[in-house]
Design a protein around this motif. Sequence first.
Motif, PDB file in Angstrom:
ATOM      1  N   UNK A 220     -30.888  26.435   4.593  1.00 27.72           N
ATOM      2  CA  UNK A 220     -30.622  27.260   5.778  1.00 27.72           C
ATOM      3  C   UNK A 220     -31.681  27.017   6.852  1.00 27.72           C
ATOM      4  N   UNK A 221     -32.932  26.949   6.441  1.00 27.91           N
ATOM      5  CA  UNK A 221     -34.012  26.688   7.396  1.00 27.91           C
ATOM      6  C   UNK A 221     -33.871  25.304   8.025  1.00 27.91           C
ATOM      7  N   UNK A 222     -33.529  24.335   7.195  1.00 24.14           N
ATOM      8  CA  UNK A 222     -33.369  22.967   7.692  1.00 24.14           C
ATOM      9  C   UNK A 222     -32.269  22.893   8.739  1.00 24.14           C
ATOM     10  N   UNK A 223     -31.130  23.518   8.439  1.00 23.39           N
ATOM     11  CA  UNK A 223     -30.004  23.466   9.363  1.00 23.39           C
ATOM     12  C   UNK A 223     -30.246  24.304  10.616  1.00 23.39           C
ATOM     13  N   UNK A 224     -31.197  25.243  10.523  1.00 24.76           N
ATOM     14  CA  UNK A 224     -31.550  26.055  11.693  1.00 24.76           C
ATOM     15  C   UNK A 224     -32.625  25.382  12.540  1.00 24.76           C
ATOM     16  N   UNK A 225     -33.050  24.184  12.118  1.00 23.50           N
ATOM     17  CA  UNK A 225     -34.038  23.451  12.896  1.00 23.50           C
ATOM     18  C   UNK A 225     -35.470  23.806  12.577  1.00 23.50           C
ATOM     19  N   UNK A 226     -35.690  24.461  11.430  1.00 24.85           N
ATOM     20  CA  UNK A 226     -37.044  24.826  11.019  1.00 24.85           C
ATOM     21  C   UNK A 226     -37.654  23.676  10.224  1.00 24.85           C
ATOM     22  N   UNK A 227     -38.871  23.302  10.563  1.00 19.65           N
ATOM     23  CA  UNK A 227     -39.559  22.261   9.802  1.00 19.65           C
ATOM     24  C   UNK A 227     -40.030  22.824   8.465  1.00 19.65           C
ATOM     25  N   UNK A 228     -39.631  22.201   7.378  1.00 18.50           N
ATOM     26  CA  UNK A 228     -40.066  22.642   6.058  1.00 18.50           C
ATOM     27  C   UNK A 228     -41.452  22.095   5.741  1.00 18.50           C
ATOM     28  N   UNK A 229     -42.182  22.848   4.925  1.00 12.28           N
ATOM     29  CA  UNK A 229     -43.435  22.325   4.389  1.00 12.28           C
ATOM     30  C   UNK A 229     -43.116  21.102   3.539  1.00 12.28           C
ATOM     31  N   UNK A 230     -44.047  20.173   3.456  1.00  9.85           N
ATOM     32  CA  UNK A 230     -43.805  18.941   2.705  1.00  9.85           C
ATOM     33  C   UNK A 230     -43.398  19.239   1.266  1.00  9.85           C
ATOM     34  N   UNK A 231     -44.065  20.214   0.639  1.00  7.56           N
ATOM     35  CA  UNK A 231     -43.764  20.526  -0.764  1.00  7.56           C
ATOM     36  C   UNK A 231     -42.343  21.047  -0.928  1.00  7.56           C
ATOM     37  N   UNK A 232     -41.868  21.839   0.046  1.00  7.15           N
ATOM     38  CA  UNK A 232     -40.506  22.374  -0.033  1.00  7.15           C
ATOM     39  C   UNK A 232     -39.486  21.290   0.272  1.00  7.15           C
ATOM     40  N   UNK A 233     -39.817  20.420   1.198  1.00  5.14           N
ATOM     41  CA  UNK A 233     -38.910  19.311   1.517  1.00  5.14           C
ATOM     42  C   UNK A 233     -38.724  18.411   0.296  1.00  5.14           C
ATOM     43  N   UNK A 234     -39.832  18.151  -0.388  1.00  8.53           N
ATOM     44  CA  UNK A 234     -39.757  17.345  -1.608  1.00  8.53           C
ATOM     45  C   UNK A 234     -38.917  18.048  -2.669  1.00  8.53           C
ATOM     46  N   UNK A 235     -39.182  19.345  -2.877  1.00  8.72           N
ATOM     47  CA  UNK A 235     -38.468  20.098  -3.912  1.00  8.72           C
ATOM     48  C   UNK A 235     -36.970  20.117  -3.637  1.00  8.72           C
ATOM     49  N   UNK A 236     -36.599  20.378  -2.392  1.00 11.55           N
ATOM     50  CA  UNK A 236     -35.184  20.436  -2.038  1.00 11.55           C
ATOM     51  C   UNK A 236     -34.518  19.078  -2.223  1.00 11.55           C
ATOM     52  N   UNK A 237     -35.174  18.025  -1.769  1.00 17.02           N
ATOM     53  CA  UNK A 237     -34.605  16.680  -1.868  1.00 17.02           C
ATOM     54  C   UNK A 237     -34.437  16.261  -3.324  1.00 17.02           C
ATOM     55  N   UNK A 238     -35.463  16.475  -4.137  1.00 16.50           N
ATOM     56  CA  UNK A 238     -35.389  16.091  -5.549  1.00 16.50           C
ATOM     57  C   UNK A 238     -34.298  16.879  -6.268  1.00 16.50           C
ATOM     58  N   UNK A 239     -34.171  18.153  -5.937  1.00 20.08           N
ATOM     59  CA  UNK A 239     -33.126  18.989  -6.543  1.00 20.08           C
ATOM     60  C   UNK A 239     -31.743  18.459  -6.184  1.00 20.08           C
ATOM     61  N   UNK A 240     -31.514  18.212  -4.910  1.00 18.44           N
ATOM     62  CA  UNK A 240     -30.191  17.778  -4.452  1.00 18.44           C
ATOM     63  C   UNK A 240     -29.823  16.406  -5.000  1.00 18.44           C
ATOM     64  N   UNK A 241     -30.786  15.509  -5.098  1.00 23.14           N
ATOM     65  CA  UNK A 241     -30.521  14.192  -5.677  1.00 23.14           C
ATOM     66  C   UNK A 241     -30.142  14.322  -7.153  1.00 23.14           C
ATOM     67  N   UNK A 242     -30.834  15.192  -7.864  1.00 21.02           N
ATOM     68  CA  UNK A 242     -30.600  15.344  -9.299  1.00 21.02           C
ATOM     69  C   UNK A 242     -29.214  15.883  -9.600  1.00 21.02           C
ATOM     70  N   UNK A 243     -28.707  16.779  -8.757  1.00 20.31           N
ATOM     71  CA  UNK A 243     -27.390  17.358  -9.043  1.00 20.31           C
ATOM     72  C   UNK A 243     -26.245  16.514  -8.488  1.00 20.31           C
ATOM     73  N   UNK A 244     -26.579  15.382  -7.850  1.00 24.85           N
ATOM     74  CA  UNK A 244     -25.514  14.449  -7.498  1.00 24.85           C
ATOM     75  C   UNK A 244     -25.277  14.175  -6.034  1.00 24.85           C
ATOM     76  N   UNK A 245     -26.057  14.778  -5.137  1.00 22.22           N
ATOM     77  CA  UNK A 245     -25.885  14.466  -3.721  1.00 22.22           C
ATOM     78  C   UNK A 245     -26.447  13.080  -3.428  1.00 22.22           C
ATOM     79  N   UNK A 246     -25.836  12.386  -2.493  1.00 15.44           N
ATOM     80  CA  UNK A 246     -26.280  11.045  -2.148  1.00 15.44           C
ATOM     81  C   UNK A 246     -27.390  11.105  -1.103  1.00 15.44           C
ATOM     82  N   UNK A 247     -28.052   9.983  -0.930  1.00 10.01           N
ATOM     83  CA  UNK A 247     -29.097   9.886   0.092  1.00 10.01           C
ATOM     84  C   UNK A 247     -28.526  10.235   1.465  1.00 10.01           C
ATOM     85  N   UNK A 248     -27.329   9.746   1.755  1.00 10.08           N
ATOM     86  CA  UNK A 248     -26.730   9.997   3.067  1.00 10.08           C
ATOM     87  C   UNK A 248     -26.350  11.457   3.251  1.00 10.08           C
TER      88      UNK A 248
END
Length: 354
Positions: free
Chosen positions: A237-265
């Motif tokens: 929600x923060x990302x889509x609202x244009x809020x810059x995430x902390x690096x640690x949260x950006x990493x956590x979100x990306x790793x989570x989404x990749x693991x459950x099957x979302x693609x890089x794109x």
Amino acid sequence: MDEKDFALYPYISGASAHVKSLGISLDRLVTSRAMESARIRGKERVMQAIEGELFKPSLSVSDEQKILLELLSYPFSRILVSCIDDSFLIRRYCLAEAVASYKLLKTTGFDFLEAFASDFSVYPDRSDSGFKLHFTSYIRMASSLKAIEWKLVNRKLHRGNVNVSKEEFSRLLQELIKERVEHNLPMPVNEELVQSCEPYLADIRELLEERKSTFGDSEFESVETDLFPPCITQAIANTQAGVNLAHSMRFAMTAFLLTIGMTVDDIMNLFTASPDFDIEKARYQIEHIAGSSGTHYKPPSCSTMQTYGNCYAPDDMCKKISHPLNYYSRKVWFRKRDAQKATGNAGPGKTSEE
């Protein structure tokens, strides 16, 4: 399409017909010394799928030996997957084959995409921005995509057609590819065939167990955004609202989404609203987390999320789990159980007598 295309997209009708025309028997594929390179590549396909990304080789029409090797590695990889007969492996393998094809397809031209789509009985028309799909074709292709941007109600419909970009069309084709690759898996294999393939199976089984021990054996069949844990939902929600995430949260979100099957794109699209979005930098970082460097990064545990201040509004489910993936896995399990109860079937892990 030529033989190179058959090797890169070995599940299309022309590829199957071409393999049959070669007259290579199953016994020869599995036991002949001349087929050893194809068997090794077939094993590699499965190993790469387990690790998260299947890599297609660069081929030219003149690479006859490489083309043959790649073409024959596909049926052998399916044999290996069938010998192991593990639902986690089957889903992961089919997804990896489909994603690898998507990455190639989105770089091809319009004419090739139209010819390719016709093999799946999809016949798009050209548009200024890409393609026009009749809404019935769109629904068929997008039915398994859970992200809200793929819902028909969120697309512009004009005279019964949905406009999609060339890249979106390739992404939709990925779903049809996955469905076709999954068809008839596992194939029937007898004990003799399993024994013949045993030299190639040991490493696959070991890697498979390692992967399953890391994330559990419940590979996610589709991404269901409404089941995300609160921390990930808030981050998106923060990302889509244009809020810059902390690096640690950006990493956590990306790793989570990749693991459950979302693609890089898919994940790239989430970050486009970030004020500091840089397409090349974002792609590099996401692909790095996905394992482009050889290391596949896991999403952090709840305790780590708390340490970095990334735990957000924990609910009752959060109190029962120790990892965001456990939260999502449980939610998916409960949804499947409830759906099966509603249709009168036994729930996950239960028999109809229970």
